[in-house]
Design an enzyme around this catalytic site. Structure first.
Site, PDB file in Angstrom:
ATOM      1  N   HIS A 291       0.749  -1.144  -0.161  1.00  0.00           N
ATOM      2  CA  HIS A 291       0.009  -0.122  -0.209  1.00  0.00           C
ATOM      3  C   HIS A 291       0.770   1.477   0.034  1.00  0.00           C
ATOM      4  O   HIS A 291       0.175   2.240  -0.292  1.00  0.00           O
ATOM      5  CB  HIS A 291      -1.168   0.078   1.229  1.00  0.00           C
ATOM      6  CG  HIS A 291      -1.937  -0.962   1.108  1.00  0.00           C
ATOM      7  ND1 HIS A 291      -2.993  -0.942   0.047  1.00  0.00           N
ATOM      8  CD2 HIS A 291      -2.591  -1.801   2.218  1.00  0.00           C
ATOM      9  CE1 HIS A 291      -3.722  -1.889   0.254  1.00  0.00           C
ATOM     10  NE2 HIS A 291      -3.360  -2.630   1.602  1.00  0.00           N
TER      11      HIS A 291
ATOM     12  N   ASP B 106      -5.068 -12.627   2.985  1.00  0.00           N
ATOM     13  CA  ASP B 106      -6.362 -12.113   3.609  1.00  0.00           C
ATOM     14  C   ASP B 106      -7.591 -12.535   2.642  1.00  0.00           C
ATOM     15  O   ASP B 106      -8.741 -12.055   2.904  1.00  0.00           O
ATOM     16  CB  ASP B 106      -6.237 -10.825   3.990  1.00  0.00           C
ATOM     17  CG  ASP B 106      -5.439  -9.978   2.850  1.00  0.00           C
ATOM     18  OD1 ASP B 106      -5.107 -10.638   1.947  1.00  0.00           O
ATOM     19  OD2 ASP B 106      -5.075  -8.936   3.173  1.00  0.00           O
TER      20      ASP B 106
ATOM     21  N   HIS C   1      -6.703  -6.967  -0.685  1.00  0.00           N
ATOM     22  CA  HIS C   1      -6.729  -5.415  -0.889  1.00  0.00           C
ATOM     23  C   HIS C   1      -5.663  -5.075  -1.969  1.00  0.00           C
ATOM     24  O   HIS C   1      -4.499  -5.714  -1.927  1.00  0.00           O
ATOM     25  CB  HIS C   1      -6.352  -4.820   0.377  1.00  0.00           C
ATOM     26  CG  HIS C   1      -7.101  -5.096   1.780  1.00  0.00           C
ATOM     27  ND1 HIS C   1      -6.818  -6.223   2.560  1.00  0.00           N
ATOM     28  CD2 HIS C   1      -8.241  -4.667   2.016  1.00  0.00           C
ATOM     29  CE1 HIS C   1      -7.761  -6.191   3.494  1.00  0.00           C
ATOM     30  NE2 HIS C   1      -8.597  -5.418   3.226  1.00  0.00           N
TER      31      HIS C   1
ATOM     32  N   ASP D 251      -2.909 -10.388  -2.593  1.00  0.00           N
ATOM     33  CA  ASP D 251      -3.495  -9.878  -1.414  1.00  0.00           C
ATOM     34  C   ASP D 251      -4.986  -9.470  -1.763  1.00  0.00           C
ATOM     35  O   ASP D 251      -5.430  -9.004  -2.900  1.00  0.00           O
ATOM     36  CB  ASP D 251      -2.961  -8.523  -0.974  1.00  0.00           C
ATOM     37  CG  ASP D 251      -3.411  -8.018   0.386  1.00  0.00           C
ATOM     38  OD1 ASP D 251      -2.341  -8.560   1.527  1.00  0.00           O
ATOM     39  OD2 ASP D 251      -4.274  -7.526   0.615  1.00  0.00           O
TER      40      ASP D 251
END
Length: 309
Positions: free
Chosen positions: A125, A246, A164, A162
């Protein structure tokens, strides 16, 4: 087949607030799984401290100084509402970067067939000028630039599964024709990026968004049709994985329903691709995964596939 595992006790000293999902117990749970006899052949190496200059491969110096300036002498400090630092956080990030770069050396020099970096804080991120989403510096982006500078790699593919979207990696390579960034992720979900039409200035951004409650069948279809197809067209010299776990059905921060076998399958597909196109060069970096059982079982399956070939 030699799979090298990088980790270090310093990664447990990046402390986050009580109740924060990105916590030291994530690595403790993974290392507990890796005590099983089946993982004995792993070549376990202590993560080296990275050269701080290499952070500048992906981030400007003013930003690096700003992050370092947030590091407290004691206690915790907030960078944003999701991202906190403690006295050892900068050192932990340096060792994560050092391990990723050492793993790149391994696969280019042939000292390992592949490698997994069990480090924290995560990185995907972190944008060019912004630390966010539990991430300080973009480890995968730095490793990609390191491969180009140190080993002359011309084209690198970063595959991010991931749950996200890796907005930071996309931001850093948006205008770069030499790095392919491919992501499967739930959408809509934090951080709000990753739509199909986000393709970068040179068509080297490949997003494959999934919907809440999608299963392994949806994930595998997106992975085959978009991610693997894009890599085939790109012919990278190195494949880096931003390996977040995740998207597992147990994870509390998202609503994708993958199981361990899905990560095993995706790992195998990328290994086949690396063997065919990239001189067998494959490096995997831990990103997210916040249910301890889901994370440790999925990462264990991923590492076991790396070991088995």
């Amino acid at each position: 087949m030699t799979t090298r595992l990088y980790s270090h006790d310093i990664f447990l000293e990046h402390i986050t607030p009580p109740g924060h999902p990105e916590r030291p117990d994530r690595l403790r749970a993974l290392h507990e799984v890796l005590k099983a006899d089946i993982f004995d052949p792993l070549d376990r190496i202590e993560a080296p401290r990275g050269d701080a200059m290499t952070i500048g491969y992906a981030h400007p110096q003013a930003f690096i100084r700003r992050v370092e300036g947030h590091i407290p002498e004691t206690g915790l400090a907030q960078i944003d509402e999701d991202t906190s630092v403690s006295p050892k956080s900068f050192e932990a990030a340096l060792h994560a970067i050092g391990a990723a770069n050492a793993a790149v050396d391994d696969v280019f020099l042939g000292t390992a067939d592949n490698a997994f970096v069990a480090a924290r804080p995560p990185g995907h991120h972190a944008e060019t000028n912004r630390a966010m989403g539990f991430c300080l510096f973009n480890t995968a982006a730095i490793a990609a630039r390191y491969a180009q500078r140190k080993h002359g790699a011309e084209r690198i593919a970063i595959v991010d599964w991931d749950v996200h979207h890796g907005n930071g990696t996309q931001d850093i390579f948006w205008a770069d024709h030499s790095v392919l960034y491919c992501s499967t992720h739930q959408m809509p979900l934090y951080p709000g990026t990753g739509a199909l039409e986000e393709t970068g200035e040179h068509g080297t951004i490949c997003n494959a968004p999934l919907r809440a409650h999608d299963t392994g069948d949806h994930f595998r279809e997106a992975f085959r049709d978009r991610v693997l197809a894009a890599i085939d067209d790109f012919h990278p010299d190195l494949i880096l994985i931003s390996a977040g776990f995740d998207a597992h059905h147990r994870d509390p921060l998202a609503e994708i329903n993958l199981v361990e076998d899905d990560f095993d399958w995706a790992t195998g597909k990328l290994m086949e691709t690396a063997d065919r196109l990239s001189g067998n060069r494959l490096v995997s970096l831990l990103e997210g995964g916040y249910d301890l059982q889901g994370l440790s079982a999925s990462a264990g399956a991923h590492i076991l596939r790396l070991m088995r070939g």
